[in-house]
Design a protein around this motif. Structure first.
Motif, mmCIF file in Angstrom:
data_model
loop_
_atom_site.group_PDB
_atom_site.id
_atom_site.type_symbol
_atom_site.label_atom_id
_atom_site.label_comp_id
_atom_site.label_asym_id
_atom_site.label_seq_id
_atom_site.Cartn_x
_atom_site.Cartn_y
_atom_site.Cartn_z
ATOM 1 N N LEU A 98 21.890 21.232 26.881
ATOM 2 C CA LEU A 98 21.767 20.378 27.539
ATOM 3 C C LEU A 98 21.753 18.488 26.133
ATOM 4 O O LEU A 98 22.409 17.464 26.629
ATOM 5 C CB LEU A 98 22.273 19.512 28.226
ATOM 6 N N LEU A 99 20.924 19.698 25.700
ATOM 7 C CA LEU A 99 20.211 18.615 24.575
ATOM 8 C C LEU A 99 20.940 18.429 23.431
ATOM 9 O O LEU A 99 21.259 19.769 22.535
ATOM 10 C CB LEU A 99 18.773 18.830 24.349
ATOM 11 N N ILE A 100 20.909 17.708 22.313
ATOM 12 C CA ILE A 100 21.491 17.940 20.818
ATOM 13 C C ILE A 100 21.001 16.921 19.533
ATOM 14 O O ILE A 100 20.248 16.214 20.438
ATOM 15 C CB ILE A 100 23.087 16.202 21.221
ATOM 16 N N PRO A 101 20.595 17.039 19.117
ATOM 17 C CA PRO A 101 19.220 17.004 17.632
ATOM 18 C C PRO A 101 19.124 15.750 17.781
ATOM 19 O O PRO A 101 20.673 15.774 17.411
ATOM 20 C CB PRO A 101 19.504 17.786 17.407
ATOM 21 N N PHE A 149 16.389 14.135 20.692
ATOM 22 C CA PHE A 149 17.783 14.173 21.213
ATOM 23 C C PHE A 149 18.402 13.494 22.498
ATOM 24 O O PHE A 149 18.500 12.435 22.940
ATOM 25 C CB PHE A 149 17.501 14.985 22.477
ATOM 26 N N SER A 150 19.880 13.507 22.739
ATOM 27 C CA SER A 150 20.665 13.300 23.246
ATOM 28 C C SER A 150 21.032 13.529 24.482
ATOM 29 O O SER A 150 20.684 15.356 24.239
ATOM 30 C CB SER A 150 22.006 12.361 22.296
ATOM 31 N N VAL A 151 21.229 13.025 25.278
ATOM 32 C CA VAL A 151 21.980 14.607 26.552
ATOM 33 C C VAL A 151 23.125 14.128 26.620
ATOM 34 O O VAL A 151 23.965 12.689 26.880
ATOM 35 C CB VAL A 151 20.685 14.306 27.805
ATOM 36 N N ALA A 187 28.939 13.130 30.712
ATOM 37 C CA ALA A 187 28.105 11.146 30.095
ATOM 38 C C ALA A 187 27.182 11.792 29.393
ATOM 39 O O ALA A 187 27.325 12.932 29.206
ATOM 40 C CB ALA A 187 27.070 11.351 31.712
ATOM 41 N N LEU A 188 27.308 11.015 28.378
ATOM 42 C CA LEU A 188 26.425 11.162 27.193
ATOM 43 C C LEU A 188 25.253 9.868 26.982
ATOM 44 O O LEU A 188 25.644 8.799 27.000
ATOM 45 C CB LEU A 188 27.227 11.271 25.596
ATOM 46 N N ALA A 189 24.018 11.123 27.237
ATOM 47 C CA ALA A 189 22.484 9.606 26.671
ATOM 48 C C ALA A 189 22.204 9.210 25.442
ATOM 49 O O ALA A 189 21.628 10.240 25.482
ATOM 50 C CB ALA A 189 21.378 9.854 28.481
ATOM 51 N N MET A 218 18.993 8.124 32.795
ATOM 52 C CA MET A 218 20.339 9.224 33.405
ATOM 53 C C MET A 218 20.198 9.057 34.789
ATOM 54 O O MET A 218 19.899 7.685 35.388
ATOM 55 C CB MET A 218 19.028 10.263 33.637
ATOM 56 N N ASP A 219 21.341 9.440 35.476
ATOM 57 C CA ASP A 219 21.968 8.940 37.076
ATOM 58 C C ASP A 219 21.314 8.901 37.875
ATOM 59 O O ASP A 219 21.269 8.077 38.997
ATOM 60 C CB ASP A 219 23.683 10.407 36.987
#
Length: 247
Positions: free
Chosen positions: A59-62, A78-80, A85-87, A113-114
């Protein structure tokens, strides 16, 4: 075991927590750990760091670039992305931190985060500090509260809330308050120890004292004795006839 380091002239402390901590975003579990770290950075309250092994790495995007912390060094961002949902930039990893305990942990931005859970109870705002304490005690002190020279509350049976590092708060029954002076406010705040508070303003003559009264309808068990009671701030508070310091 507690770890600490002094960086930038200020101490950073980390200690393990025995609580199970889960983090949710987009209906998915982003992290689930039995071995979180509580870390006191520059704030007066701790934040959670989660072992990388207990984070769903899929779920982690560098992100490009890094974030620099005077206290903790350079963080890889990292984005999540979970579900729909995108954080962006909501997770960081201090792989070369001067505080070695953090190097194999991830920190998530709380509000990105939710939901956060300690065991099976949702928590709000930030982790509860195991070194902070709340005591709510019944009292027979005479408490009188003035705004604009008008007595808006008076009680001989208040409940006093003692919270580590904060001034004493005086909670009184609605029966002891000039509720005819209260004006509902849309303000809502959250506290990890006391729950969700709703607010009122107070009208005295032509003046509106905004958001000076609050109440917790429901509370966690440690604060249940103040549920439904009212408290004031930015008001003249007299206890047994003595004006208290403003807070």
């Amino acid at each position: 075991m507690t770890s600490s380091a002094t960086t930038g002239g200020r101490p950073v402390r980390a200690e393990p927590s025995p609580k199970r901590v889960r983090v949710y975003l987009g209906g998915e579990v982003v992290a689930d750990t039995m071995r979180p770290l509580l870390v006191w950075e520059s704030r007066g309250y701790p934040v959670y760091y989660i072992p990388t092994a207990d984070v769903d790495g899929d779920l982690l995007i560098p992100d490009q670039g890094t974030a620099r912390s005077e206290l903790l060094g350079d963080a890889e961002l990292f984005s999540v992305k979970a579900g729909a949902a995108l954080a962006p930039g909501a997770a960081r990893h201090y792989g070369q931190s001067p505080l070695g305990a953090l190097r194999d942990h991830i920190r998530f931005e709380w509000n990105a985060m939710d939901a956060w859970f300690e065991e099976d109870e949702e928590i709000f705002v930030h982790p509860r500090d195991p070194h902070a304490r709340i005591d709510v005690l019944p009292s027979s002190r005479h408490v009188r509260i003035e705004l604009g020279g008008i007595t808006v509350a008076e009680s001989r049976s208040p409940r006093l809330l003692f919270e580590t590092g904060l001034p004493t708060r005086y909670y009184v029954s609605k029966l002891d308050v000039r509720t005819d002076l209260l004006v509902p406010s849309g303000k809502v705040t959250q506290c990890p120890y006391k729950g969700i508070a709703q607010y009122w303003s107070v009208r005295t003559g032509d003046r509106l004292h905004e958001d000076v009264v609050w109440s917790y309808r429901t509370t966690p068990p440690e604060s249940q004795k103040i549920a439904g009671l009212l408290a004031f701030w930015n008001a003249d508070t007299y206890v047994d006839g003595v004006l208290q310091d403003s807070f």
